[in-house]
Design an enzyme around this catalytic site. Structure first.
Site, PDB file in Angstrom:
ATOM      1  CB  SER A  50      -0.912   0.014   1.225  1.00  0.00           C
ATOM      2  OG  SER A  50      -0.128   0.187   2.406  1.00  0.00           O
ATOM      3  CG  ASP A  82      -3.840  -3.002  -2.015  1.00  0.00           C
ATOM      4  OD1 ASP A  82      -4.727  -3.119  -2.879  1.00  0.00           O
ATOM      5  OD2 ASP A  82      -4.055  -3.140  -0.788  1.00  0.00           O
ATOM      6  N   GLY A 217     -10.888  -6.216   0.504  1.00  0.00           N
ATOM      7  CA  GLY A 217     -11.578  -6.288   1.788  1.00  0.00           C
ATOM      8  C   GLY A 217     -12.092  -7.678   2.089  1.00  0.00           C
ATOM      9  CB  ALA A 218     -11.566 -10.749   0.475  1.00  0.00           C
TER      10      ALA A 218
END
Length: 315
Positions: A50, A82, A217-218
């Site tokens: 990120s 990401d 978001g998994a």
């Protein structure tokens, strides 16, 4: 051995009805834990970074550590940006040697998302780099990405086709009910599989054969990690993630990449809290970080076998 792009990974995943795990990395221990599990199960993997991780660990440090992981394990590893917020961040990662970048323009008006995504996709493709983009807004919090639940919007299937046509992106992250962070649901979890199926069909009808879909978001927010955190002084109350069986179903459809960050954070924090509680005199980082690395490895093993179904994806 060298880093690989996700193109072949996704082709095999789609055809094999499994998904590749995309795990967020911030330091050496996370990288080692993830790739050790993948090596054990002969699984390809995406290590993703990120904007906050770039700031924390610095791009070149991360790139060199991932290069070492490739050399040591021999498995297929893609290095991915990401939630890239802008062209400059994407360009930095491409210049550093990342093999994949994501531009997240989901917070923009649709036409602006299309325009900015296309600029980045054209630039990345000119360098041989594949591109992921996002359409629809996931609720929750992840690093600099914050969306209130009332502002979350599911991906429109017709818009998805138009977006892919006009931007040329190689994969698309969609919103079907997943959420960033540890507090994904107040009630029962629900993913809109009918929407996923319709998006897949419309892309296929438009000529995008076996087009790879991505779930952000998994994380399943493993109850054991939350319980360990809370047992040893944490205050992570009411955390709830995506049920494993839902993620497995998605991976058997058109979802070729499943992102997991929160689960890694929780496993690491739980192990460190437990280590300090059991030995308050400890001050050697190799002890508590080594314990965290072991628990991350065990976590990723469970994801490979129970969620992703990507064992032997190197074959």
């Amino acid at each position: 051995m060298a880093l690989v792009t996700t193109t072949e990974m996704f082709k095999k995943a789609y055809e094999g009805k499994y998904a590749i795990g995309a795990f967020n990395i911030n330091n050496m221990e996370i990288i080692q834990g993830v790739v050790s599990a993948c090596k054990k199960y002969n699984s390809a993997v995406i290590l993703q970074v990120s904007k906050s991780a770039l700031k924390y660990a610095h791009p070149l440090y991360l790139k060199k550590m991932v290069d070492a992981a490739v050399e040591e394990t021999g498995i297929d590893i893609a290095l991915h940006l990401d939630h890239g917020p802008d062209f400059d961040t994407c360009k930095l990662c491409i210049e550093t040697g990342f093999t994949s970048v994501m531009f997240d323009g989901s917070h923009l008006e649709y036409e602006e998302n299309v325009a900015q995504t296309k600029v980045i996709a054209d630039y990345a493709h000119s360098k041989g780099i594949v591109v992921e983009a996002e359409l629809g807004k996931l609720a929750g919090v992840e690093d600099d990405v914050k969306v209130e639940s009332g502002h979350a919007t599911y991906t429109d299937p017709n818009q998805a086709v138009d977006f892919v046509k006009r931007t040329g992106v190689d994969s698309l992250a969609i919103a079907i009910g997943t959420s960033h962070g540890a507090y994904k649901f107040k009630g029962d979890a629900k993913l809109d599989f009918d929407r996923l199926e319709l998006i897949t069909k419309k892309l296929e009808d438009a000529g995008f054969h076996n087009y790879p879909i991505v779930l952000h978001g998994a994380s399943s927010v493993e109850p054991s990690s939350v319980a360990t955190c809370n047992e040893f002084g944490g205050q992570i109350k009411g955390a709830k993630g995506i049920p494993v069986e839902m993620l497995r179903k998605a991976s058997e459809m058109s979802v070729c990449k499943i992102n997991m960050d929160t689960d890694i954070r929780l496993a690491m924090t739980a192990a460190i809290r437990k280590s300090f509680a059991e030995d308050p005199s400890a001050f050697d980082p190799r002890g508590y970080l080594g314990a965290a690395r072991n628990d991350i490895e065990a976590l990723v093993e469970r994801k490979i076998t129970q969620v992703l179904g990507c064992e032997n994806s190197m074959n």
